[in-house]
Design a protein around this motif. Structure first.
Motif, PDB file in Angstrom:
ATOM      1  N   SER A  36       1.167  -1.261  -0.406  1.00  0.00           N
ATOM      2  CA  SER A  36       0.226  -0.133  -0.363  1.00  0.00           C
ATOM      3  C   SER A  36       0.668   0.912  -0.099  1.00  0.00           C
ATOM      4  CB  SER A  36      -0.983   0.172   1.469  1.00  0.00           C
ATOM      5  OG  SER A  36      -0.405   0.037   2.555  1.00  0.00           O
ATOM      6  N   ARG A  37       1.672   0.542  -0.151  1.00  0.00           N
ATOM      7  CA  ARG A  37       2.490   2.140   0.285  1.00  0.00           C
ATOM      8  C   ARG A  37       4.196   2.065  -0.757  1.00  0.00           C
ATOM      9  NH1 ARG A  37       4.326  -0.608   4.670  1.00  0.00           N
ATOM     10  NH2 ARG A  37       7.036  -1.555   4.689  1.00  0.00           N
ATOM     11  N   LYS A  38       4.131   2.587  -1.688  1.00  0.00           N
ATOM     12  CA  LYS A  38       5.681   2.975  -2.673  1.00  0.00           C
ATOM     13  C   LYS A  38       7.263   2.790  -2.194  1.00  0.00           C
ATOM     14  CE  LYS A  38       7.101   3.904  -6.599  1.00  0.00           C
ATOM     15  NZ  LYS A  38       8.331   2.642  -6.981  1.00  0.00           N
ATOM     16  N   GLY A  39       7.486   1.724  -2.624  1.00  0.00           N
ATOM     17  CA  GLY A  39       8.571   1.197  -2.537  1.00  0.00           C
ATOM     18  C   GLY A  39      10.221   1.464  -3.027  1.00  0.00           C
ATOM     19  N   ALA A  40      11.445   1.703  -2.381  1.00  0.00           N
ATOM     20  CA  ALA A  40      12.337   2.120  -3.392  1.00  0.00           C
ATOM     21  C   ALA A  40      12.808   0.919  -3.848  1.00  0.00           C
ATOM     22  CB  ALA A  40      13.436   2.768  -1.609  1.00  0.00           C
ATOM     23  N   ALA A  70      23.182 -18.123  -2.656  1.00  0.00           N
ATOM     24  CA  ALA A  70      21.797 -17.411  -1.915  1.00  0.00           C
ATOM     25  C   ALA A  70      22.847 -15.518  -2.762  1.00  0.00           C
ATOM     26  CB  ALA A  70      21.712 -17.126  -0.324  1.00  0.00           C
ATOM     27  N   LYS A  71      22.074 -15.761  -3.004  1.00  0.00           N
ATOM     28  CA  LYS A  71      22.607 -13.975  -4.039  1.00  0.00           C
ATOM     29  C   LYS A  71      21.618 -13.026  -4.056  1.00  0.00           C
ATOM     30  CE  LYS A  71      24.518 -12.423  -7.802  1.00  0.00           C
ATOM     31  NZ  LYS A  71      25.390 -12.317  -9.418  1.00  0.00           N
ATOM     32  N   ALA A  72      21.347 -12.063  -3.602  1.00  0.00           N
ATOM     33  CA  ALA A  72      20.483 -11.323  -3.669  1.00  0.00           C
ATOM     34  C   ALA A  72      21.018 -10.397  -4.952  1.00  0.00           C
ATOM     35  CB  ALA A  72      20.620 -10.443  -2.008  1.00  0.00           C
ATOM     36  N   HIS A  73      19.684 -10.054  -6.214  1.00  0.00           N
ATOM     37  CA  HIS A  73      19.303  -8.871  -7.042  1.00  0.00           C
ATOM     38  C   HIS A  73      18.417  -7.621  -6.651  1.00  0.00           C
ATOM     39  CE1 HIS A  73      19.876  -8.120 -11.020  1.00  0.00           C
ATOM     40  NE2 HIS A  73      18.474  -7.770 -11.327  1.00  0.00           N
ATOM     41  N   ILE A  74      19.075  -6.674  -6.667  1.00  0.00           N
ATOM     42  CA  ILE A  74      18.281  -5.865  -6.056  1.00  0.00           C
ATOM     43  C   ILE A  74      17.768  -4.866  -7.115  1.00  0.00           C
ATOM     44  CG2 ILE A  74      18.428  -3.564  -4.439  1.00  0.00           C
ATOM     45  CD1 ILE A  74      19.852  -5.464  -2.214  1.00  0.00           C
ATOM     46  N   ILE A  75      16.564  -3.953  -7.404  1.00  0.00           N
ATOM     47  CA  ILE A  75      16.933  -2.762  -8.519  1.00  0.00           C
ATOM     48  C   ILE A  75      15.019  -2.642  -7.476  1.00  0.00           C
ATOM     49  CG2 ILE A  75      17.249  -4.912 -10.219  1.00  0.00           C
ATOM     50  CD1 ILE A  75      13.638  -5.157 -10.206  1.00  0.00           C
ATOM     51  N   SER A  76      15.160  -1.504  -8.362  1.00  0.00           N
ATOM     52  CA  SER A  76      14.791   0.426  -8.149  1.00  0.00           C
ATOM     53  C   SER A  76      12.962  -0.498  -8.155  1.00  0.00           C
ATOM     54  CB  SER A  76      14.608   1.455  -9.199  1.00  0.00           C
ATOM     55  OG  SER A  76      13.708   2.106  -8.944  1.00  0.00           O
ATOM     56  N   ASP A  77      12.073  -0.483  -7.668  1.00  0.00           N
ATOM     57  CA  ASP A  77      10.841  -0.516  -6.972  1.00  0.00           C
ATOM     58  C   ASP A  77       9.458   0.540  -8.460  1.00  0.00           C
ATOM     59  OD1 ASP A  77       8.631  -2.192  -6.703  1.00  0.00           O
ATOM     60  OD2 ASP A  77       8.601  -2.074  -4.676  1.00  0.00           O
ATOM     61  N   GLN A  78       9.372  -0.136  -9.663  1.00  0.00           N
ATOM     62  CA  GLN A  78       8.385   0.788 -10.128  1.00  0.00           C
ATOM     63  C   GLN A  78       7.150   0.324  -9.820  1.00  0.00           C
ATOM     64  OE1 GLN A  78      10.655   2.556 -12.149  1.00  0.00           O
ATOM     65  NE2 GLN A  78      12.316   2.403 -11.437  1.00  0.00           N
ATOM     66  N   ARG A  79       6.561  -0.335  -9.174  1.00  0.00           N
ATOM     67  CA  ARG A  79       5.790  -0.812  -9.149  1.00  0.00           C
ATOM     68  C   ARG A  79       4.675   0.229  -8.626  1.00  0.00           C
ATOM     69  NH1 ARG A  79       6.236  -6.270  -5.765  1.00  0.00           N
ATOM     70  NH2 ARG A  79       7.084  -5.025  -4.471  1.00  0.00           N
ATOM     71  N   ALA A  80       4.064   0.480  -8.577  1.00  0.00           N
ATOM     72  CA  ALA A  80       2.641   1.488  -8.212  1.00  0.00           C
ATOM     73  C   ALA A  80       1.892   0.939  -7.384  1.00  0.00           C
ATOM     74  CB  ALA A  80       1.476   2.084  -9.176  1.00  0.00           C
TER      75      ALA A  80
END
Length: 870
Positions: free
Chosen positions: A484-488, A499-509
């Motif tokens: 319900s809130r915009k994620g970064a 266990a490799k973490a993949h981090i991207i910008s959150d473009q979802r509304a």
């Protein structure tokens, strides 16, 4: 099953005694001699038991009264053997069975204050020093000698052989008999304050050796009930327990259903290891194969491959009976579903087909032949095989033979097409056919849907969720409740061997709050309903300290560790104590010279890089962080060890907020290629050069370095908050000459992203899950707070489970309950320091004094597995 895990050499299976010692805290002894039943223990025997107790305390373990009594009834020879074996298993768990001499023996006191000056001295010596000439650094005569085997010319006046444990020029291990080394001149000062570790455990008497099989069956039953993939340590233990408690001639112990797919493959492959038993086990194997991927996993495990199908497998030859059994199992499956499963691992199936020869048995197993024909896109002609395939295809509603090739309408293709076209109306009934997939794609569906369709999606969710595995529900719940809130940023853990973490910008509304609230209510309500179906109890105890722990996820890639801590969990660090990171590795014949580096990267509140402590900078802010020196080789049997001491108060004063610990493979050798590699940390009371550099009593965590990765990021320390967050991830690196400052930006992104993920609520906490289970099962729930106080909550008349669960932890409490006078049958604890009624159930991060003979010990994964669909 407990959460404490004991490990041996990297990649090696531990024995049954070590498995049960770890999982149950139990010690098993040979039956006493007949004379011991009537004789009084000798003075020597009692003295031996006292010595064993002292040795155990030095490792962070205690003897229970019944185990001490059982030991007193053994002969001296039996006592010596039992004590030796017990200490050997514990030392292997802690890493105390290895040599841990650092480069600077008087670390941290003798670590050079000026790393650059130390480096310059080494370079000048290499470039300018000549044999039989005065030292280029100090001008002394007759003090320069070559060391073996590297032959560097070393001045004994400039480099103290009593402090160095390796060549001071190249830092490679040298001959222990080389005259330069003078370790006998150094004796560490004895420590005065040495607290017992948080992981302290009381060892209990499991019974005679014959009792081990019964307990092994209990542990085996628990592992077979797990719904998700097992961790590497649990997978190793499964093999040991099968050998000890499984029986291929009598399958009464084998459950009709094994929910974990990879676990099922491991068990079925074990059943098939003995051809003499195939007549008995083949029907049992066939009856438990429910998907085509089950067959592929089974073939992969039998060929020495991965049950998770994460890496390619070179399939070995199959015997005729086994080949026919696999084709029979495939033939009994739905053709369309089997074809779809095969598409997920297309290349693997094509390779396996070369071993199965499905077309040779097309008449006997026509459905299996049709499935392979669709996979291979076999061209239909006028031959006998084509005739069989056409005849079979007419019985399959989704099959088509109008073209020269067999075609099957696959569910996954229809779903992906509908989602690509944003057609929620078409995608929803398809996803409803597979409830688990609906939950995995819930966020996507709600983003595509308008208000009317969103209501339909949630209605479908309500119908689907009772059929879904608990791990999937908890993952969906954590994800959806933050939408319900915009994620970064978005954080992914892609399926793979590391266990490799993949981090991207959150473009979802963001999603509408009402939609999120209803989805959360549906998912949480299902967890509470399943908890309510478990055995009811009168009183449950819940530790507030569990709030920092996470529900396990991606366990397939979890490290083998002394304490099984779910990834993302946060624990407090003891005040006023030094944290000592440690690393040990040993080269194998195939790895050649290997240089691992223990490093620490420091960041401020804004995740800006403010400093490092590694081989390029041995000290940070004086004594705030001190490195033990860079060893650049680790030949067997000594290996090599590195340490980093961290003074949290001084780090905070130097402007450090976050510290990320990293292990790099400097010359790009994979961890799996080493004979041994592990790391961990200690909590030390001593200051400076006191006590042994590696004190097993003070080890709080020890974990294996495994996999094909070259960089491990095990943990993150919040200096200001005095907490440690267990990350257990790897970092992708290429090339050689790795140093932590070159990766500072990537580590900042990783640390900030994972901290944000685990503090956002996007992962369900173990404390939350424990609260829901306690609310569903107990009439009274007592919460134990960090300060030792308690708060009591009693379910009130007409109070629903949902309302009761919401009230637990709030100030709206009831009259206090005296735990000392109450029978507790269910507990969720940080430390097992609470007396439970016989037959009770308990999860404890640190089992402490809980006795597996009287209490059913649960692991974090078991808390999830108990919530299986009805």
């Amino acid at each position: 099953m407990t959460t404490t895990t004991i490990t041996t050499t990297t990649g090696a299976r531990r024995g049954l005694a070590a498995v049960l010692l770890s999982r149950r805290g139990s010690v098993y002894l040979n039956s006493p001699s007949p004379a011991a039943h009537t004789s009084t223990p000798t003075v020597d025997s009692l003295a031996g038991i006292s010595l064993l107790e002292a040795d155990l305390i030095e490792r962070g373990f205690l003897l229970s009264a019944d185990l001490r009594q059982a030991l007193s009834g053994r002969t001296e020879d039996q006592l010596v053997t039992a004590g030796h074996d017990l200490l050997a298993d514990i030392d292997a768990a802690l890493g105390a069975d290895r040599d841990h001499t650092p480069l600077f023996r008087r670390f941290p006191d003798s670590t050079p204050a000026d790393t650059l000056a130390f480096y310059v001295d080494r370079v000048l010596t290499v470039l300018l020093q000549k044999a039989e000439q005065p030292c280029v650094l100090c001008g002394s005569n007759d003090t320069v000698h070559p060391v073996a085997p590297c032959a560097h010319l070393v001045c004994t006046s400039c480099f103290d052989g009593a402090d160095f444990s390796a060549c001071p020029i190249c830092h490679r291990r040298i001959d222990v008999d080389d005259p330069f080394l003078r370790p006998q001149n150094y004796r560490p000062t004895a420590g005065t304050r040495r607290a017992l570790p948080d992981r302290l455990r009381v060892l209990t008497y499991g019974g005679a050796l014959t009792d081990r099989t019964t307990d092994a069956k209990t542990e085996l039953t628990g592992l077979l009930a797990r719904t998700g993939a097992l961790s590497p340590q649990d997978t190793d233990d499964l093999s040991t327990l099968l050998d000890a408690a499984g029986d291929r001639s009598d399958l009464a112990w084998l459950p009709e259903s094994i929910p974990g797919r990879a676990t099922k493959a491991l068990v079925l492959a074990w059943l098939l290891e003995e051809p003499d038993h195939h007549q008995v086990v083949l029907p049992a194997v066939i009856s438990r194969i429910t998907t085509a991927t089950d067959v592929l996993r089974l073939a992969a495990v039998r060929s020495g491959g991965d049950a998770g199908l994460l890496t390619p497998t070179r399939f070995t030859a199959l015997s005729r009976p086994l080949r026919r059994a696999m084709l029979q199992a495939l033939d009994g499956l739905d053709v369309t579903l089997a074809a779809e499963d095969m598409r997920r691992h297309e290349q693997a199936w094509k390779h396996l087909a070369e071993r199965l020869h499905p077309f040779e048995h097309a008449t006997r197993y026509p459905n299996a032949a049709l499935t392979f024909a669709a996979l291979r896109k076999t061209t239909l002609t006028d031959d006998a095989l084509s005739h069989t395939l056409r005849t079979t295809a007419r019985r399959v509603p989704t099959a088509s033979t109008n073209r020269p090739k067999v075609a099957l309408a696959l569910w996954s293709t229809q779903v992906e097409t509908a989602l690509a076209e944003a057609d929620v109306r078409r995608a929803l009934p398809l996803l409803a056919q597979r409830p688990g997939e609906l939950l995995r794609r819930l966020d996507h569906m709600l983003r595509l849907a308008d208000s009317d369709h969103a209501a339909r999606v949630l209605d479908a969710l309500e119908q689907a969720v009772p059929q879904v595995a608990p791990g999937v529900i908890l993952s969906a719940l954590g994800e959806i409740r933050t939408r319900s809130r915009k994620g970064a940023e978005r954080v992914f853990f892609p399926k793979g061997g590391n266990a490799k973490a993949h981090i991207i910008s959150d473009q979802r509304a963001p999603l509408a709050g009402t939609v999120v609230d209803r989805a959360v209510a549906i998912l949480t309500g299902e967890i509470l309903r399943r908890a309510g179906r478990l055995a009811p109890v009168d009183t449950a105890v819940l530790d507030a300290g569990l709030d920092g722990l996470m529900v396990p996820f991606a366990e397939r890639t979890a490290s083998r560790a002394l304490v099984t801590l779910p990834r993302g969990s946060e624990l407090p660090l003891p005040d006023g104590r030094t944290v000592r990171l440690f690393l040990h590795w040993m080269e194998s014949t195939g790895s050649g010279r290997t240089d691992l580096d223990l490093s620490a990267a420091m960041f401020n509140d804004s995740w800006e890089h403010v400093g490092t402590c590694d081989y390029t900078r041995l000290r940070f802010a004086g004594t705030a962080a001190v490195h033990s020196g860079d060893l650049t080789s680790a030949p067997a049997p000594q290996g090599a060890s590195e340490f980093v001491d961290l003074d949290l108060d001084k780090l905070a004063a130097a402007g450090v907020r976050y510290l990320v610990a990293v292990v790099f493979s400097f010359n790009n050798v994979a961890f799996d290629d080493l004979a041994d590699a592990f790391a961990g940390f200690m909590a030390r009371d001593e200051d400076g050069n006191t006590g042994a550099v590696f004190d097993p009593r003070q080890v709080e965590q020890r974990f294996d370095l495994t996999g094909q990765s070259r960089a491990s990021v095990p943990l993150l320390i919040d200096v200001k908050g005095r907490t440690m967050r267990w990350l257990d991830v790897v970092k992708g690196v290429t090339g050689t000459n790795h140093a932590v400052h070159r990766h500072a930006n990537d580590l900042a992104t990783l640390g900030e992203g994972l901290t944000g993920l685990f503090t956002s609520g996007a992962r369900v906490g173990l404390g939350e899950l424990a609260t829901w289970q306690a609310a569903g099962r107990a009439r009274t729930v007592v919460v134990r707070h960090l300060d030792g106080s308690t708060t009591t909550y009693r379910r009130r008349p007409q109070e629903t489970t949902e309302t009761f669960a919401t009230r637990i932890g709030t100030p709206n409490a009831d009259d206090a309950l005296n735990l000392d006078a109450t029978d507790v049958h269910l507990a969720y604890l940080v430390r097992g320091d609470l007396a439970l009624a016989d037959g009770g159930e308990a999860y404890a991060l640190y089992p402490a004094g809980l006795d597996a003979r009287n209490v059913h010990l649960l692991g974090a994964s078991d808390l999830v597995a108990t919530l299986t669909p009805q």
